[in-house]
Design an enzyme around this catalytic site. Sequence first.
Site, short mmCIF file in Angstrom:
data_model
loop_
_atom_site.label_atom_id
_atom_site.label_comp_id
_atom_site.label_asym_id
_atom_site.label_seq_id
_atom_site.Cartn_x
_atom_site.Cartn_y
_atom_site.Cartn_z
N HIS A 13 -7.28 -21.39 -80.09
CA HIS A 13 -7.03 -20.34 -81.08
C HIS A 13 -6.98 -20.85 -82.51
O HIS A 13 -6.63 -20.09 -83.41
CB HIS A 13 -5.73 -19.60 -80.79
CG HIS A 13 -5.73 -18.87 -79.49
ND1 HIS A 13 -6.03 -17.53 -79.38
CD2 HIS A 13 -5.47 -19.28 -78.23
CE1 HIS A 13 -5.94 -17.15 -78.12
NE2 HIS A 13 -5.60 -18.21 -77.39
N LYS A 46 0.05 -9.52 -91.76
CA LYS A 46 -0.24 -10.63 -90.86
C LYS A 46 0.80 -11.72 -91.15
O LYS A 46 1.53 -11.61 -92.13
CB LYS A 46 -1.65 -11.18 -91.08
CG LYS A 46 -1.96 -11.46 -92.56
CD LYS A 46 -3.38 -11.97 -92.77
CE LYS A 46 -4.44 -10.91 -92.74
NZ LYS A 46 -5.31 -10.97 -91.58
N ARG A 47 0.86 -12.77 -90.33
CA ARG A 47 1.78 -13.86 -90.65
C ARG A 47 1.47 -14.43 -92.04
O ARG A 47 0.33 -14.37 -92.51
CB ARG A 47 1.68 -14.96 -89.59
CG ARG A 47 2.40 -14.59 -88.30
CD ARG A 47 3.89 -14.39 -88.51
NE ARG A 47 4.55 -15.65 -88.79
CZ ARG A 47 5.30 -16.32 -87.92
NH1 ARG A 47 5.50 -15.85 -86.71
NH2 ARG A 47 5.87 -17.46 -88.26
N LYS A 74 -4.21 -17.77 -95.07
CA LYS A 74 -4.49 -16.33 -95.05
C LYS A 74 -4.57 -15.74 -96.46
O LYS A 74 -4.97 -14.60 -96.66
CB LYS A 74 -3.45 -15.60 -94.21
CG LYS A 74 -3.52 -15.99 -92.73
CD LYS A 74 -2.43 -15.32 -91.90
CE LYS A 74 -2.36 -15.82 -90.47
NZ LYS A 74 -3.42 -15.26 -89.59
N THR A 99 -7.13 -10.25 -85.21
CA THR A 99 -7.20 -9.06 -84.37
C THR A 99 -6.69 -7.85 -85.15
O THR A 99 -7.06 -6.72 -84.83
CB THR A 99 -6.37 -9.24 -83.08
OG1 THR A 99 -5.11 -9.82 -83.42
CG2 THR A 99 -7.08 -10.15 -82.09
N LYS A 117 -7.87 -3.69 -85.45
CA LYS A 117 -6.97 -2.53 -85.42
C LYS A 117 -7.23 -1.61 -86.61
O LYS A 117 -7.26 -0.37 -86.47
CB LYS A 117 -5.50 -2.99 -85.39
CG LYS A 117 -5.15 -3.76 -84.11
CD LYS A 117 -3.85 -4.56 -84.21
CE LYS A 117 -3.78 -5.56 -83.04
NZ LYS A 117 -2.76 -6.62 -83.23
#
Length: 772
Positions: free
Chosen positions: A334, A510-511, A516, A618, A622
């Site tokens: 991952h 998100k985290r 990110k 992911t 969504k």
Amino acid sequence: MSYNVNTIIANTEALLKLRHDETLISTTPQRLHDCLGTAVMMAINENWTASKKRRESNRKAYYFSAEYLMGRLVYSNLFNLGILDQVKAALAQKGVNLAELEDIEDAALGNGGLGRLAACFLDSAVTCGIPLSGYGLRYRFGLFKQSFDERGSQKEEADDWTRYGDPWSYRRDKHAVKVKFADQTVIAVPYDMPIIGYNTDNIGTLRLWQCEPERELDFDAFNAQDYARALAEKNKAEDITRVLYPNDSTYEGKQLRIKQQYVLCSASLQDILRVYRSTHGSDLSGLSRFVAVQLNDTHPAMSIPELIRLLMADGMEFEQAFQVAKNTFSYTNHTVMSEALEKWNLDLLASVVPEIVEIIKKIDARCRADHPELFIIKDHQAHMANLSVYVSTAVNGVAEIHSEILKRDLFKDWYAVYPKRFQNKTNGITPRRWLGLCNPELTKLLEQYVSPGFLTRLDWLQVLKPLVDSEIVEQFNQVKRAKKEQLCQVIAKREGVELNPDFVFDVQVKRLHEYKRQLMNALSIMDIYLSLKDGSLTDFTPTVFVFGAKSAPGYQRAKAIIRYINQVAKRINNDPDVADRMKVVFVQNYNCSYAEHIIPAADISEQISPAGTEASGTGNMKFMLNGAVTLGTLDGANVEIVEQAGKENNYIFGATVEELESIRDTYDPMAIYNADAHIRRAVDTLVDGTVPTDDELKELHHALLHGASWHKADHYYTLKDFASYQAARLQANRDYRDRQAFGRKCLMNVASAGKFSSDRTIRQYAEEIWHV
Ligand code: 26Q
């Protein structure tokens, strides 16, 4: 199948009376939840037993994962049973609002994407009739609860998720097993959770292990009045499954973490062998014909040496045990980020599980004998990813681009030797929770154009494409507007911030991690703000910028980014000059249930990691399914999202993987900073007093400006991508004003989301890896 709602309500009332001497009206949401949950468990009991019976002697797959981010189960279970609306109506008749259960805590036994993926897979497998069971750990405390203090800093609080009971699992004492460490022996007790599929009688099982002492109390110590010592053994056992590690991006070499992982591996394998022996006899040589185990990253990779150990203890030779293990396990990677790859120091490992170290050494020796260029052990460390590649049937990444990077980079040498082992399984999400449950309004609209039943046949959505006309777009826009109003109410209540549902909703949830690039988003917002203030930006559609993210508690830079964004929000939200054009809100305690409110209300989905860093994502799927456009880089599954929905319906920006690779050693952010006044002005707000600054924000400022070769620097190309990000973002912002054209883009995304059902993903695992 037909569940009698009246019976469920009657049993709920009986349980409330029996346990608490209360009624539906007089009780609390927590007790209502506990009793309603129990009543549902009673209703499904027969089907659950029958489902297990049906599978007994067949080939089965097992998902091994240290994390399952199940979220709140009451609504999704009622939804999947097809009785959510009926239960709601029946309770309403008795004066009870089912929405009270919004107060019930999530089962947050996971950090983020990897844990939520495991939960989506279980939902899909059972719904599609694929024989898959989950094994995991039942942490006493799940992922911490987050709040912000006056300065906007993250504060953590323990997540005591079972405080008011856990009606969704049963303790199965009779299947408890022993797990031995160098310094202690514990009992792993299984708790089984039913996995209730959608529109099916089939019910799956998630078995979570909880550690307990061999004996509750040391009576010798107790009698000697040494009470602390009397309880020490109990505490030491319970410590192992006390808390989920809140880290999702850097592994920590902690002894307790090894113990957690080993309990998961050893207890689950013992359980599988028990069932195998009871149906297929004592000869374990045929194990892999009936058992396929999927390793969710390397967290359960000690299963490999543990299975070999168990087989050898049963009398098998190493070589045969090795072959059985190789044919049993498959491994999903991952991440490509080196700091997240687990490497265990052999001395540390030997201090906890000495026999496992001996077996890893044998595996390493076997590997080196065949392939001198490959290794499992190097510099006195066991490389768990290498171990997982070497002793497995299949290795997969979680999006096309990620799987290619694995072959080209991370596992290059392994790919050269075992090319056929490498596969791709692009992630997916369950359309039940992420559309049917969280967005019944859009589901209903879609049902008018796509046959009902599309929640289990998500590819049917594509029939929408030629049908999209101004009327459907108008209906879609009304749904989106309704979801925004609902979210505004939730945010007003929880965060005390009033938002205008007429604004564009631009969302990054998100985290929190540097890769990110939440910081790039915040700097862009700062640039927009300052440009509105100085009058240079006039063509701007009013926008709410929403953030939601938890940082690992010890990740100081991530925490500084949270503080900065909260300060930016405070500054902007308190400035009357821009009140009619922008708002920024960073919601507290973003989790699964919050996501179910936020995602359906979004217009713009921020997926802005530098190309090559986000394995899949992911959340991106969504948002797409709920009709948002993606503002994103060509990274992870974004690539496949735009492949499906069209570049013209999304906003793609930034450097490609190839471009970033080519500038890796020469990236010069200072040159970009010096050449661009907008960037300079935005970046300097970290230090110039526009918002309160501090040493950590100064450090962030420094890092942004120094090239990737310097150790305290920005490896994530923030300034490199900034200009193209800002251009794409403002383009989307302007395009929004043509409500027809923008709504059409959103709907084209919905219509193209079929590929991203986890039903498709899990079928691919079943067919191409597990052969079940
Ligand atoms: C490891 C060792 C010790 C402590 C913690 C950990 C640990 C725990 C969780 C390391 C990593 C994680 C979680 C990783 C994760 O969530 N990865 C995400 O997986 C998603 C599902 O495949 C992808 O969509 C995301 O791109 C990826 O970041």
